[in-house]
Design a protein around this motif. Structure first.
Motif, PDB file in Angstrom:
ATOM      1  N   ALA A  91      51.901 -54.844  64.557  1.00 22.27           N
ATOM      2  CA  ALA A  91      52.862 -55.946  64.587  1.00 22.27           C
ATOM      3  C   ALA A  91      52.172 -57.280  64.348  1.00 22.27           C
ATOM      4  O   ALA A  91      52.706 -58.167  63.674  1.00 22.27           O
ATOM      5  N   VAL A  92      50.966 -57.430  64.879  1.00 23.93           N
ATOM      6  CA  VAL A  92      50.227 -58.686  64.712  1.00 23.93           C
ATOM      7  C   VAL A  92      49.629 -58.782  63.316  1.00 23.93           C
ATOM      8  O   VAL A  92      49.716 -59.817  62.642  1.00 23.93           O
ATOM      9  N   LEU A  93      49.027 -57.701  62.850  1.00 27.45           N
ATOM     10  CA  LEU A  93      48.272 -57.750  61.603  1.00 27.45           C
ATOM     11  C   LEU A  93      49.157 -57.649  60.367  1.00 27.45           C
ATOM     12  O   LEU A  93      48.859 -58.262  59.338  1.00 27.45           O
ATOM     13  N   ARG A  94      50.267 -56.878  60.462  1.00 33.08           N
ATOM     14  CA  ARG A  94      51.082 -56.651  59.274  1.00 33.08           C
ATOM     15  C   ARG A  94      52.558 -56.950  59.478  1.00 33.08           C
ATOM     16  O   ARG A  94      53.304 -57.052  58.508  1.00 33.08           O
ATOM     17  N   GLY A  95      52.972 -57.054  60.742  1.00 37.16           N
ATOM     18  CA  GLY A  95      54.399 -57.182  61.007  1.00 37.16           C
ATOM     19  C   GLY A  95      55.054 -55.812  61.026  1.00 37.16           C
ATOM     20  O   GLY A  95      54.556 -54.867  60.393  1.00 37.16           O
ATOM     21  N   LEU A  96      56.158 -55.689  61.756  1.00 34.89           N
ATOM     22  CA  LEU A  96      56.838 -54.415  61.875  1.00 34.89           C
ATOM     23  C   LEU A  96      58.238 -54.508  61.288  1.00 34.89           C
ATOM     24  O   LEU A  96      58.983 -55.452  61.560  1.00 34.89           O
ATOM     25  N   LEU A  97      58.591 -53.522  60.483  1.00 38.15           N
ATOM     26  CA  LEU A  97      59.960 -53.394  60.027  1.00 38.15           C
ATOM     27  C   LEU A  97      60.846 -53.022  61.212  1.00 38.15           C
ATOM     28  O   LEU A  97      60.351 -52.502  62.218  1.00 38.15           O
ATOM     29  N   PRO A  98      62.151 -53.252  61.120  1.00 37.10           N
ATOM     30  CA  PRO A  98      63.036 -52.949  62.260  1.00 37.10           C
ATOM     31  C   PRO A  98      62.897 -51.522  62.781  1.00 37.10           C
ATOM     32  O   PRO A  98      62.889 -51.305  63.995  1.00 37.10           O
ATOM     33  N   TRP A  99      62.746 -50.540  61.889  1.00 34.52           N
ATOM     34  CA  TRP A  99      62.653 -49.157  62.365  1.00 34.52           C
ATOM     35  C   TRP A  99      61.352 -48.937  63.137  1.00 34.52           C
ATOM     36  O   TRP A  99      61.328 -48.215  64.139  1.00 34.52           O
ATOM     37  N   ALA A 100      60.257 -49.579  62.687  1.00 32.47           N
ATOM     38  CA  ALA A 100      58.981 -49.434  63.388  1.00 32.47           C
ATOM     39  C   ALA A 100      59.015 -50.167  64.724  1.00 32.47           C
ATOM     40  O   ALA A 100      58.475 -49.679  65.726  1.00 32.47           O
ATOM     41  N   ALA A 143      41.459 -60.104  69.417  1.00 32.32           N
ATOM     42  CA  ALA A 143      41.196 -61.488  69.818  1.00 32.32           C
ATOM     43  C   ALA A 143      42.376 -62.364  69.422  1.00 32.32           C
ATOM     44  O   ALA A 143      43.350 -61.901  68.817  1.00 32.32           O
ATOM     45  N   CYS A 144      42.302 -63.628  69.770  1.00 36.27           N
ATOM     46  CA  CYS A 144      43.356 -64.581  69.410  1.00 36.27           C
ATOM     47  C   CYS A 144      42.680 -65.788  68.781  1.00 36.27           C
ATOM     48  O   CYS A 144      41.917 -66.499  69.457  1.00 36.27           O
ATOM     49  N   TYR A 145      42.911 -65.963  67.479  1.00 38.50           N
ATOM     50  CA  TYR A 145      42.198 -66.999  66.714  1.00 38.50           C
ATOM     51  C   TYR A 145      40.690 -66.793  66.830  1.00 38.50           C
ATOM     52  O   TYR A 145      39.918 -67.748  66.936  1.00 38.50           O
ATOM     53  N   GLY A 146      40.283 -65.511  66.856  1.00 38.67           N
ATOM     54  CA  GLY A 146      38.877 -65.168  66.872  1.00 38.67           C
ATOM     55  C   GLY A 146      38.159 -65.395  68.179  1.00 38.67           C
ATOM     56  O   GLY A 146      36.928 -65.332  68.222  1.00 38.67           O
ATOM     57  N   GLN A 147      38.881 -65.646  69.268  1.00 35.33           N
ATOM     58  CA  GLN A 147      38.232 -65.897  70.551  1.00 35.33           C
ATOM     59  C   GLN A 147      38.968 -65.165  71.666  1.00 35.33           C
ATOM     60  O   GLN A 147      40.120 -64.766  71.525  1.00 35.33           O
ATOM     61  N   LEU A 148      38.259 -64.957  72.785  1.00 33.02           N
ATOM     62  CA  LEU A 148      38.835 -64.224  73.905  1.00 33.02           C
ATOM     63  C   LEU A 148      39.843 -65.060  74.691  1.00 33.02           C
ATOM     64  O   LEU A 148      40.749 -64.518  75.316  1.00 33.02           O
ATOM     65  N   ILE A 149      39.677 -66.370  74.685  1.00 30.66           N
ATOM     66  CA  ILE A 149      40.603 -67.266  75.367  1.00 30.66           C
ATOM     67  C   ILE A 149      41.515 -67.892  74.319  1.00 30.66           C
ATOM     68  O   ILE A 149      41.027 -68.531  73.381  1.00 30.66           O
ATOM     69  N   ALA A 203      50.914 -68.653  71.370  1.00 32.02           N
ATOM     70  CA  ALA A 203      49.672 -67.887  71.502  1.00 32.02           C
ATOM     71  C   ALA A 203      49.472 -67.412  72.939  1.00 32.02           C
ATOM     72  O   ALA A 203      49.073 -66.261  73.176  1.00 32.02           O
ATOM     73  N   ILE A 204      49.758 -68.269  73.911  1.00 39.42           N
ATOM     74  CA  ILE A 204      49.604 -67.885  75.319  1.00 39.42           C
ATOM     75  C   ILE A 204      50.589 -66.789  75.694  1.00 39.42           C
ATOM     76  O   ILE A 204      50.237 -65.818  76.382  1.00 39.42           O
ATOM     77  N   ILE A 205      51.830 -66.903  75.221  1.00 37.73           N
ATOM     78  CA  ILE A 205      52.832 -65.873  75.522  1.00 37.73           C
ATOM     79  C   ILE A 205      52.420 -64.532  74.935  1.00 37.73           C
ATOM     80  O   ILE A 205      52.484 -63.494  75.598  1.00 37.73           O
ATOM     81  N   GLU A 206      51.996 -64.540  73.676  1.00 39.81           N
ATOM     82  CA  GLU A 206      51.578 -63.296  73.028  1.00 39.81           C
ATOM     83  C   GLU A 206      50.336 -62.705  73.694  1.00 39.81           C
ATOM     84  O   GLU A 206      50.258 -61.499  73.936  1.00 39.81           O
ATOM     85  N   TYR A 207      49.365 -63.557  74.030  1.00 34.15           N
ATOM     86  CA  TYR A 207      48.096 -63.056  74.569  1.00 34.15           C
ATOM     87  C   TYR A 207      48.254 -62.545  75.997  1.00 34.15           C
ATOM     88  O   TYR A 207      47.586 -61.578  76.376  1.00 34.15           O
ATOM     89  N   THR A 208      49.097 -63.194  76.796  1.00 29.93           N
ATOM     90  CA  THR A 208      49.319 -62.690  78.157  1.00 29.93           C
ATOM     91  C   THR A 208      50.043 -61.347  78.131  1.00 29.93           C
ATOM     92  O   THR A 208      49.860 -60.522  79.032  1.00 29.93           O
ATOM     93  N   HIS A 209      50.848 -61.116  77.095  1.00 28.03           N
ATOM     94  CA  HIS A 209      51.448 -59.789  76.925  1.00 28.03           C
ATOM     95  C   HIS A 209      50.365 -58.739  76.701  1.00 28.03           C
ATOM     96  O   HIS A 209      50.377 -57.663  77.312  1.00 28.03           O
ATOM     97  N   ARG A 210      49.411 -59.052  75.845  1.00 21.98           N
ATOM     98  CA  ARG A 210      48.294 -58.127  75.612  1.00 21.98           C
ATOM     99  C   ARG A 210      47.490 -57.911  76.897  1.00 21.98           C
ATOM    100  O   ARG A 210      47.044 -56.798  77.185  1.00 21.98           O
ATOM    101  N   PHE A 211      47.301 -58.996  77.648  1.00 28.29           N
ATOM    102  CA  PHE A 211      46.522 -58.891  78.884  1.00 28.29           C
ATOM    103  C   PHE A 211      47.217 -57.974  79.883  1.00 28.29           C
ATOM    104  O   PHE A 211      46.574 -57.154  80.552  1.00 28.29           O
TER     105      PHE A 211
END
Length: 279
Positions: A89-98, A21-27, A34-42
């Motif tokens: 990447a969203v929950l913990r962040g990614l190191l450069p190698w990941a 979800a994004c800020y706990g909601q579907l929209i 937030a819109i850029i990140e969520y449309t990527h997921r979509f």
């Protein structure tokens, strides 16, 4: 893949602090990142079922054609790896190698889907096509080197660039000015640019050699023409984007040209390998 590049370009990776979800909601809320990140997921959500459906059809109908059935199965596995990387990447962040592994997996998914599609088109046009890709002639070896160097060039942006640098754009490095290397990032950027120059020479030579040696093969010359056009657009954008001020639209077009160039290069590579064995 291109939408992921846009997320990186706009520094929108943290646009949604939670997943899926994004800020706990579907929209998502009316925030640009937030819109850029969520449309990527979509986009990824729409793509994944198509990849799985392709793999099912490939296994049921073309099981004996390994470059179709096996490529699609591997693409499914890598797709789920990319989904896991995206969540991390969203929950913990990614190191450069990941992050490099994340982009590398996504590029391989695109490549494998392109391989399967190119093989399917060749099989449609010539049912006698064999399930072999042979790279023992100059053109096919040239295309193989071009694809390998292009892959390294596209991946190295995340590993080589200083956080927040424009060099993190998904594509060939932008040839902006700079002094002598003074730190690790500078040396990595210099190495990346040298690899990009070699990759550029290989891509251009592959396009030229295809037109010189394969004029009888309309499919290959058409693919080479589109590859040359996509690469030219990317090269022009890499020159003019710094001059015009790094507008977001130009950087998005730059990433799009890089993605199209990569897919067309893989298609031409497969066609060059098939040329060995099928009329």
């Amino acid at each position: 893949v291109i939408r992921g590049g846009v997320v990186g370009i706009t520094e929108s990776g943290a646009g949604c602090p939670d997943w899926p979800a994004c800020y706990g909601q579907l929209i998502p809320p009316p925030l640009a990142d937030a819109i850029i990140e969520y449309t990527h997921r979509f986009a990824a959500m729409l793509t994944t079922p198509l990849i799985i459906a392709s793999a099912v059809i490939g296994w049921r109908r073309y099981r004996e054609i390994r470059w179709i059935s096996r490529s699609l199965l591997v693409a499914v596995v890598l797709t789920f790896a990319v989904i896991v990387f995206g969540a991390l990447a969203v929950l913990r962040g990614l190191l450069p190698w990941a992050a490099t592994l994340d982009l590398g997996s996504a590029l391989l998914v695109l490549a494998l889907m392109t391989v399967a599609a190119t093989m399917g088109a060749a099989l449609r046009d010539n049912p006698a096509v064999t399930d072999h890709l042979v790279f023992n002639r100059p053109l096919s070896r040239l295309a193989l080197w071009a694809a390998g160097l292009a892959y390294v060039t596209l991946l190295s942006g995340i590993a080589a660039a200083d956080p927040g640098s424009i060099e993190r754009c998904f594509g060939w490095p932008m040839f902006i000015g700079g002094g002598a290397p003074v730190n690790l990032y500078d040396w990595l950027q210099l190495a990346r640019r040298l690899i990009a120059v070699a990759a550029s020479i290989m891509v251009i030579t592959t396009v030229v050699q295809t037109w010189r040696t394969q004029r009888h093969n309309t499919r290959m010359t058409r693919t080479a023409a589109w590859l040359g056009a996509a690469f030219l657009i990317e090269a022009l954008l890499s020159v003019f984007t710094p001059m015009l001020g790094y507008f977001i639209l130009l950087k998005v077009l730059y990433s799009a040209a890089a993605g199209v160039t990569w897919a067309l290069l893989i298609a031409l590579l497969v066609q060059a390998g098939l040329e060995e064995r099928s009329p």
